[in-house]
Scaffold this active site. Structure first.
Site, PDB file in Angstrom:
ATOM      1  NE  ARG A 173      40.244  46.508  31.793  1.00 56.85           N
ATOM      2  CZ  ARG A 173      39.074  46.720  32.386  1.00 56.85           C
ATOM      3  NH1 ARG A 173      37.964  46.426  31.773  1.00 56.85           N
ATOM      4  NH2 ARG A 173      39.025  47.209  33.599  1.00 56.85           N
TER       5      ARG A 173
ATOM      6  NE  ARG B 264      29.696  44.367  31.975  1.00 57.62           N
ATOM      7  CZ  ARG B 264      30.995  44.336  31.728  1.00 57.62           C
ATOM      8  NH1 ARG B 264      31.428  44.455  30.504  1.00 57.62           N
ATOM      9  NH2 ARG B 264      31.867  44.191  32.694  1.00 57.62           N
TER      10      ARG B 264
ATOM     11  CG  ASP C  28      35.707  54.308  34.275  1.00 59.74           C
ATOM     12  OD1 ASP C  28      36.279  53.781  33.310  1.00 59.74           O
ATOM     13  OD2 ASP C  28      35.686  53.795  35.422  1.00 59.74           O
TER      14      ASP C  28
ATOM     15  CE  LYS D  74      30.984  49.131  36.402  1.00 59.57           C
ATOM     16  NZ  LYS D  74      32.233  48.442  36.080  1.00 59.57           N
ATOM     17  CG  ASN D  75      34.145  50.404  38.718  1.00 62.60           C
ATOM     18  OD1 ASN D  75      33.546  49.396  38.335  1.00 62.60           O
ATOM     19  ND2 ASN D  75      34.619  51.315  37.878  1.00 62.60           N
TER      20      ASN D  75
ATOM     21  CB  CYS E   3      37.470  43.948  27.770  1.00 57.69           C
ATOM     22  SG  CYS E   3      37.928  45.530  28.433  1.00 57.69           S
TER      23      CYS E   3
HETATM   24  N1  EPU Z   1      47.538  47.638  34.048  1.00 57.15           N
HETATM   25  C1  EPU Z   1      48.716  46.967  33.834  1.00 57.15           C
HETATM   26  N2  EPU Z   1      48.960  45.840  34.576  1.00 57.15           N
HETATM   27  C2  EPU Z   1      48.083  45.391  35.508  1.00 57.15           C
HETATM   28  C3  EPU Z   1      46.881  46.093  35.726  1.00 57.15           C
HETATM   29  C4  EPU Z   1      46.636  47.222  34.974  1.00 57.15           C
HETATM   30  O1  EPU Z   1      49.529  47.350  32.994  1.00 57.15           O
HETATM   31  O2  EPU Z   1      48.375  44.370  36.155  1.00 57.15           O
HETATM   32  C5  EPU Z   1      47.256  48.858  33.267  1.00 57.15           C
HETATM   33  C6  EPU Z   1      45.963  48.765  32.457  1.00 57.15           C
HETATM   34  O3  EPU Z   1      46.153  48.120  31.232  1.00 57.15           O
HETATM   35  C7  EPU Z   1      45.597  50.221  32.306  1.00 57.15           C
HETATM   36  C8  EPU Z   1      46.029  50.809  33.650  1.00 57.15           C
HETATM   37  O4  EPU Z   1      47.019  49.911  34.170  1.00 57.15           O
HETATM   38  O5  EPU Z   1      46.353  50.790  31.297  1.00 57.15           O
HETATM   39  C9  EPU Z   1      44.959  51.040  34.682  1.00 57.15           C
HETATM   40  O6  EPU Z   1      44.176  49.864  34.833  1.00 57.15           O
HETATM   41  P1  EPU Z   1      43.537  49.450  36.214  1.00 57.15           P
HETATM   42  O7  EPU Z   1      44.178  48.197  36.686  1.00 57.15           O
HETATM   43  O8  EPU Z   1      43.548  50.615  37.141  1.00 57.15           O
HETATM   44  O9  EPU Z   1      42.053  49.122  35.763  1.00 57.15           O
HETATM   45  P2  EPU Z   1      41.114  48.084  36.494  1.00 57.15           P
HETATM   46  O10 EPU Z   1      41.413  48.100  37.930  1.00 57.15           O
HETATM   47  O11 EPU Z   1      41.135  46.797  35.786  1.00 57.15           O
HETATM   48  C10 EPU Z   1      39.172  49.732  37.138  1.00 57.15           C
HETATM   49  C11 EPU Z   1      37.726  49.897  36.804  1.00 57.15           C
HETATM   50  C12 EPU Z   1      37.585  50.417  35.385  1.00 57.15           C
HETATM   51  C13 EPU Z   1      38.337  51.737  35.281  1.00 57.15           C
HETATM   52  C14 EPU Z   1      39.799  51.537  35.687  1.00 57.15           C
HETATM   53  C15 EPU Z   1      40.617  52.814  35.693  1.00 57.15           C
HETATM   54  C16 EPU Z   1      36.617  48.200  38.122  1.00 57.15           C
HETATM   55  C17 EPU Z   1      35.812  46.959  38.156  1.00 57.15           C
HETATM   56  N3  EPU Z   1      37.018  48.613  36.926  1.00 57.15           N
HETATM   57  O12 EPU Z   1      39.679  48.747  36.233  1.00 57.15           O
HETATM   58  O13 EPU Z   1      36.190  50.655  35.184  1.00 57.15           O
HETATM   59  O14 EPU Z   1      38.275  52.235  33.970  1.00 57.15           O
HETATM   60  O15 EPU Z   1      39.858  50.965  37.007  1.00 57.15           O
HETATM   61  O16 EPU Z   1      40.059  53.754  36.530  1.00 57.15           O
HETATM   62  O17 EPU Z   1      36.849  48.817  39.143  1.00 57.15           O
HETATM   63  C18 EPU Z   1      34.199  50.912  33.985  1.00 57.15           C
HETATM   64  O18 EPU Z   1      33.602  50.977  35.057  1.00 57.15           O
HETATM   65  O19 EPU Z   1      33.641  51.199  32.879  1.00 57.15           O
HETATM   66  C19 EPU Z   1      35.592  50.492  33.962  1.00 57.15           C
HETATM   67  C20 EPU Z   1      36.204  50.041  32.874  1.00 57.15           C
END
Ligand code: EPU
Length: 420
Positions: free
Chosen positions: A120, A398, A306, A22-23, A115
């Site tokens: 996030r 999802r 995850d 998915k990701n 969320c």
């Molecule tokens: N963060 C910031 N600033 C930003 C972006 C992120 O401070 O601009 C922080 C977040 O709050 C968090 C950390 O950095 O503390 C890591 O977040 P990341 O940006 O890596 O998360 P994401 O890219 O939004 C993806 C996956 C998530 C998974 C995370 C971490 C997708 C669609 N989602 O989210 O997947 O948990 O990486 O590996 O790729 C799931 O599939 O259940 C899921 C939540």
């Protein structure tokens, strides 16, 4: 809202085949916006999140077809506007920002909001766009990003909790279609980032270093259509491995990538679970009595956030004390109080959950709060005595393709109850 009715106590046995990630699929689908030529993406898991991403692409003006795991997208003419209603339902939709900015030099996208698992923020995405030469304004809940041209630039994308996965993806996509050289330091190293880089390179991008903390992108003036097969879902793989161990079964997992799961397999080994590689398959069974382990979630190649919830269900069955520390998302312990309803003894101390494992679990009504928490409750329900009803499993739909059907094939007594 659908729920799952589970009769626990049945060891899972047989074979299960892992779906596409998915990701990885979500940003790859967004990347098809970078070209006016058609793209074909294979092994896309059929989930409400991937269907929703296809809907977003269509609402931006692309034509798209999702059939038998293959998505064909033709983004011949697109617009750069995504309103709140479109974006708020799925946080992953933020990864349309990079492609829209690079292709149209102008994008207006609603902020996705937080969320259940944490705030996030997207400050790092925006920092990256600014380093590429974009002007960013936030007004009325919208991001207005404009760039006469993507100039490329150097940036450090590490945040409070380490690198950002979708932030790295967004910058990589924007920098691919532009001028100059971009260097991302503290880039996310997740396999999903590598998969996206491979797709972008197949479109004509020039990206090196994906999978390491330093990614270099030489911008190009045009990207073309491409075909790509999405990597297997490492989180689904881990979920089925843990489900097999939790029910004391023996399962052959087909189509997963053990090399994407080193930290998880290492901790499972410590917990006395054997995952034997037989060619491309993984055969899971307990080595003996489960043992407690301590785990801290970290960016890749550390233990994935995850998988934290699913692992907690397993460790609730392991006699002794296990400590799970969550370092990525601040409120990702919503499953704890629901696991307690099944009889698990878990205390939260700051970022850690202390699991006093080994007490037998017994079935109850529980409520799923997010995708991975839902998976944890399904695992615990299958390991518990008696009946468990997991409510609100739309969270599960999802991110897990046909989970109930796959579990049924392994002998689980699980039933989808519609509209309860
Ligand atoms: N963060 C910031 N600033 C930003 C972006 C992120 O401070 O601009 C922080 C977040 O709050 C968090 C950390 O950095 O503390 C890591 O977040 P990341 O940006 O890596 O998360 P994401 O890219 O939004 C993806 C996956 C998530 C998974 C995370 C971490 C997708 C669609 N989602 O989210 O997947 O948990 O990486 O590996 O790729 C799931 O599939 O259940 C899921 C939540």
């Amino acid at each position: 809202m659908d729920s799952f009715l589970i009769k626990g106590g049945v060891p899972l046995r047989g074979e299960v085949t892992i779906s596409g990630s998915k990701n990885a699929a979500l940003p790859i689908l967004a990347a098809t916006l970078l070209t006016a030529e058609p793209c074909i993406i294979r092994r896309v898991p059929d989930l409400s999140d991937t269907r929703y991403m296809v809907k977003i692409l269509e609402s931006l003006g692309a034509t798209a077809k999702f059939e038998d795991g293959t998505v064909t997208v033709h983004a011949k003419k697109i617009k750069g506007y995504a309103d709140y209603d479109l974006v708020r339902k799925m946080r992953g939709s933020i990864c349309i920002a990079g492609p829209l900015l690079a292709r149209l030099h102008k994008a207006r996208i609603s902020l996705p909001g937080g969320c259940i698992i944490g705030a996030r923020p997207i400050n790092l995405h925006l920092k990256g766009f600014a380093a590429l030469g974009a002007k960013i304004k936030i007004e009325g809940g919208y991001i207005d990003a404009t760039a006469k041209k993507i100039t490329g630039g150097s940036m450090f994308l590490g945040g409070r909790a380490g690198p950002t996965v979708l932030g790295t993806a967004n910058v990589m996509m924007a920098a691919s279609l532009g001028e100059g050289i971009t260097v991302i330091e503290s880039a996310a190293c997740e396999p999903e980032v590598v998969d996206l880089a491979n797709f972008l390179n197949a479109m004509g991008a020039q990206i090196t270093g994906a999978g390491s903390p330093t990614i270099t992108i030489q911008g190009v003036t045009k990207l073309h259509g491409a075909e790509h097969e999405v990597i297997p879902d490492r989180i689904e793989t881990a979920t089925f491995i843990i489900a097999a161990a939790a029910t004391n079964g023996e399962v052959t997992v087909k189509g997963g990538r053990a090399d994407h799961l080193r930290a998880v397999l290492d901790k499972l080994n410590e917990a006395n679970v054997s995952v034997e590689r037989k060619g491309a398959d993984m055969v899971v069974k307990r080595k003996g009595k489960l043992k407690p382990v301590d785990i801290t979630t970290l960016p890749y190649s550390g233990f994935p956030t995850d998988v934290q919830a699913q692992m907690m269900s397993l460790l609730a069955l392991a006699p002794g004390i296990s400590i799970l520390t969550e370092r990525i998302f601040e409120s990702r312990f919503m499953h704890v109080s629901e696991l307690a309803r099944l009889g698990a003894e878990i205390e939260i101390e700051g970022p850690s959950a202390i699991v006093k494992g080994g007490k037998p679990l017994s079935g109850a009504q529980v409520m799923a709060s997010d995708l991975r928490a839902s998976a944890a409750l399904v695992i615990a329900g299958m390991a518990a005595k008696g009946s468990t009803q997991v409510n609100r499993i739309y969270h599960l739909d999802r991110g897990y393709e046909k989970m109930d059907e796959k579990l049924k094939q392994l002998g689980a007594r699980i039933q989808r109850v519609e509209g309860s």
